[in-house]
Design an enzyme around this catalytic site. Structure first.
Site, short mmCIF file in Angstrom:
data_model
loop_
_atom_site.label_atom_id
_atom_site.label_comp_id
_atom_site.label_asym_id
_atom_site.label_seq_id
_atom_site.Cartn_x
_atom_site.Cartn_y
_atom_site.Cartn_z
N HIS A 1 0.83 -1.21 0.00
CA HIS A 1 0.00 0.00 0.00
C HIS A 1 0.86 1.26 0.00
O HIS A 1 0.39 2.32 -0.39
CB HIS A 1 -1.00 -0.04 1.16
CG HIS A 1 -2.12 -0.98 0.86
ND1 HIS A 1 -2.07 -2.30 1.21
CD2 HIS A 1 -3.28 -0.80 0.19
CE1 HIS A 1 -3.17 -2.89 0.78
NE2 HIS A 1 -3.92 -2.00 0.16
N GLU B 1 -11.02 -11.14 -3.91
CA GLU B 1 -9.56 -11.04 -3.76
C GLU B 1 -8.98 -12.21 -2.97
O GLU B 1 -7.79 -12.25 -2.70
CB GLU B 1 -9.16 -9.69 -3.15
CG GLU B 1 -10.00 -9.22 -2.00
CD GLU B 1 -9.66 -7.79 -1.56
OE1 GLU B 1 -8.74 -7.17 -2.09
OE2 GLU B 1 -10.37 -7.31 -0.65
N CYS C 1 -10.23 -3.55 -9.89
CA CYS C 1 -9.67 -2.36 -9.23
C CYS C 1 -8.30 -2.60 -8.62
O CYS C 1 -7.79 -1.78 -7.88
CB CYS C 1 -10.64 -1.82 -8.19
SG CYS C 1 -10.98 -2.99 -6.88
#
Ligand code: PEP
Ligand code: MG
Length: 600
Positions: free
Chosen positions: A215, A458, A529
């Protein structure tokens, strides 16, 4: 450090007696672009501790001020203790011991006595007294040559920082004093730290730890900061104030570049910026393939402040709002009203474009101190995302309520991360129904129909059970970052296995394909995404697999749009079929790259 004036942003500090030799280091380039600027070592950033002498008459008042700060620290730790009790097994025990130790240190320990004594005898302010006492205790511990005890030094320093923060009233805010055009170098930057970087002040960053899909990397891309992670030996001998170049595409960090190297990179940077400017011309044209297929391009965002760049990039909506960033860099938790106000502002600024709000995905490599989560040995497999939300219903309810309330101000969707089972979706749906009832009773306006509730695909198990999940979801969002991580058992944030992380592995592609087809069968919308959505290399393959909706970092929208406008969907679909018959990632990459380079 010599203050650098705006016109002087590439001048290394004048104090370096001998100019250091040029050194080129390599890592993983995670965010494109070239940055040239002044090094700021993040580790050297000390907590600012004011220090001043006290007149005798102020000594008692200063002791009382310290007592108040210690009492406040006691309350903060007690709050953490309460949260720790809600945790399971070993994690609760481990944190429990640590917090008990903090409480003991705060009550009549050597630390407290030492600070009082220093205020009295050294006649210094409480902040300086804490710092001096902590330093002395730490020196004593470090000298004991006992690895357990020397590890406790970190705990003592942590408590010391808490006390100093309480005294100065200043929250933890790194990067307060930076040279203009700073290049941040660090052992590690957490996603929360990275969220604090201001692109007006910071030119780029490099770290020793961290993989391409961490991230931190995603945040750097969102902020448009050139970044290289996983650079071994980066912090050895570098000095704040020296000059550095970050080449985010080639994955290079050049310390103390020679004048001719600097000149070459200035040239590369100008070229890169020209290319990026040229792409902004695509802002208002549609993302349509040569044979007329309309593709929706939305943006992923972490911070509400990104809305301007989302609109400037021509995004058609926000396909993923990573709400967990609202919980970071603070010690408390934003309540329903605070979340509602932030989201309302965001939804209003998006002016009718859809906004997909994802519920909290804390855990894994993202932590929020206010939540007091303790990570187990495998944080990515632990109490993360929807699992955390379902174990803390008050958090989930506040998020759902805030999302439902903003639906009165623009089209909103709610998305649930890391779902693995149908039961999880049933539980979230039930929680949402209850919140809707509560809001209706109070006459709170909401959209009609209510916001759709979607599932992030996911986890490989979710992809394989996509048909069943589609019954419980109004839409799918495929998160290829985690899907790749969990399918291949490769930590997306670990630089030592970054070279193995490969979304083109046939297993990952089959899971994407299967999920997309399950959504089509159930006639629910599906979007991708994960980071592959924002990389033009993958666009043809995703479109070929039936995806028509992509959500990515806003900075990537123009390049992906350019790729779409140059592509023939029929040919891309044909190529995707050939690719899906392969079992070797290298062959898949070759077929995809060949297609991108124009072979049909
Ligand atoms: C993903 O996993 O692909 C995703 C989009 O979610 P995040 O990157 O926030 O985990
Ligand atoms: Mg994810």
């Amino acid at each position: 450090m010599k203050p650098i004036t705006p016109g002087d942003t590439e001048t290394p500090r004048a104090t370096a007696a001998v100019p250091a030799a040029e050194l080129t280091l390599e890592g993983t380039g995670v965010s494109r672009g070239i940055a040239i600027g002044i090094i700021h070592r993040h580790d050297a950033e000390a907590v600012r501790v004011p220090e001043y002498k006290l007149p005798l008459a102020r000594v008692e008042a200063e002791k009382a001020r310290f007592a108040e700060a210690a009492e406040r620290a006691g309350r903060q730790v007690a709050q953490l203790q309460m949260k720790a009790e809600g945790l399971d097994g070993a994690a609760a025990e481990e944190l429990g011991y640590l917090l008990d130790a903090y409480q003991q240190m705060l009550h009549g320990s050597r630390l407290i006595r030492g600070v009082h004594r220093r205020i009295e005898t050294d006649r210094v302010n409480a902040e300086a007294a804490v710092q001096r006492e902590i330093d002395e205790i730490a020196r004593g511990f470090e000298a004991m040559e006992d690895s357990y005890l020397s590890a406790r030094v970190a705990d003592i320093r942590d408590l010391g920082r808490r006390l100093i923060r309480n005294l100065t009233g200043a929250p933890y805010r790194p990067f307060q004093v930076l040279p203009k055009n700073a290049i941040i170098l660090a052992e590690e930057l957490t996603p929360a730290d990275t969220a604090l970087l201001d692109p007006k002040q910071v030119a780029g960053l490099a770290t020793v730890l961290g993989g391409a899909e961490s991230h931190t990397a995603i945040m750097a891309r969102s902020l448009g900061l050139p970044a290289v992670l996983g650079v071994a030996g980066l912090m050895r001998g570098v000095r704040s104030g020296d000059l550095a170049i970050i080449d985010g595409r080639a994955g290079k960090v050049i310390l103390n570049p020679r004048p001719e190297v600097l000149e070459t990179y200035r040239h590369h940077r100008a070229e890169f910026l020209r290319g990026r400017r040229a792409l902004t011309r695509l802002k208002d044209v549609a993302a349509v393939t040569k044979d007329g297929a309309r593709i929706q391009l939305q943006a992923n965002i972490e911070l509400p402040g990104e809305v301007d760049s989302v609109l400037a990039a021509g995004a058609e909506g926000i396909g993923l709002l990573r709400s967990e960033f609202l919980f970071m860099n603070r010690e408390d938790i934003p309540g329903e009203d605070e979340q509602f106000h932030i989201l309302k502002d965001l939804v209003t600024r998006m002016a009718g474009r859809p906004v997909t709000i994802r519920t909290l995905d804390v855990g894994g490599d993202k932590l929020a101190q206010g939540l007091g989560i303790v990570t187990g040995a495998n944080p990515s497999l632990g109490l993360r995302a929807v699992r955390l939300s379902l174990s803390r219903p008050e958090l989930l309810d506040a998020q759902l309520a805030a999302g439902l309330r903003v639906s009165a101000y623009g089209p909103v969707k709610i998305l649930v991360p890391l779902v693995a089972t149908v039961e999880e979706m049933r539980a979230v749906r039930e929680a949402m129904d209850n919140v809707v009832k509560r809001l209706k009773r109070k006459g709170v306006p909401m959209s009609d129909p209510l916001p759709p509730l979607g599932v992030m695909i996911e986890v490989p198990g979710a992809a394989l059970a996509a048909d069943a999940l589609a019954w419980h979801a109004d839409f799918f969002a495929i998160g290829t970052n985690d899907l790749t991580q969990y399918t291949l058992a490769i930590d997306r944030a670990d630089e030592s296995v970054a070279h193995l992380y490969n979304p083109l592995h046939p297993a990952v592609l089959r899971l994407i394909q299967f999920s997309a087809e399950a959504a089509l069968r159930a006639r629910i919308p599906v979007c991708v995404c994960g980071e592959v959505a924002g990389d033009p290399r993958f666009t043809a393959l995703l479109l070929g697999l039936g995806i028509r909706d992509l959500s990515m970092s806003a900075t990537n929208i123009p390049v992906v749009k350019q790729r779409i406008r140059a592509m023939d969907l029929v040919a891309a679909t044909r190529r995707a079929r050939v690719i899906m018959d392969q079992s070797d990632s290298a062959r898949i990459a070759q077929l995809l790259d060949g297609f991108n380079e124009g072979e049909d």
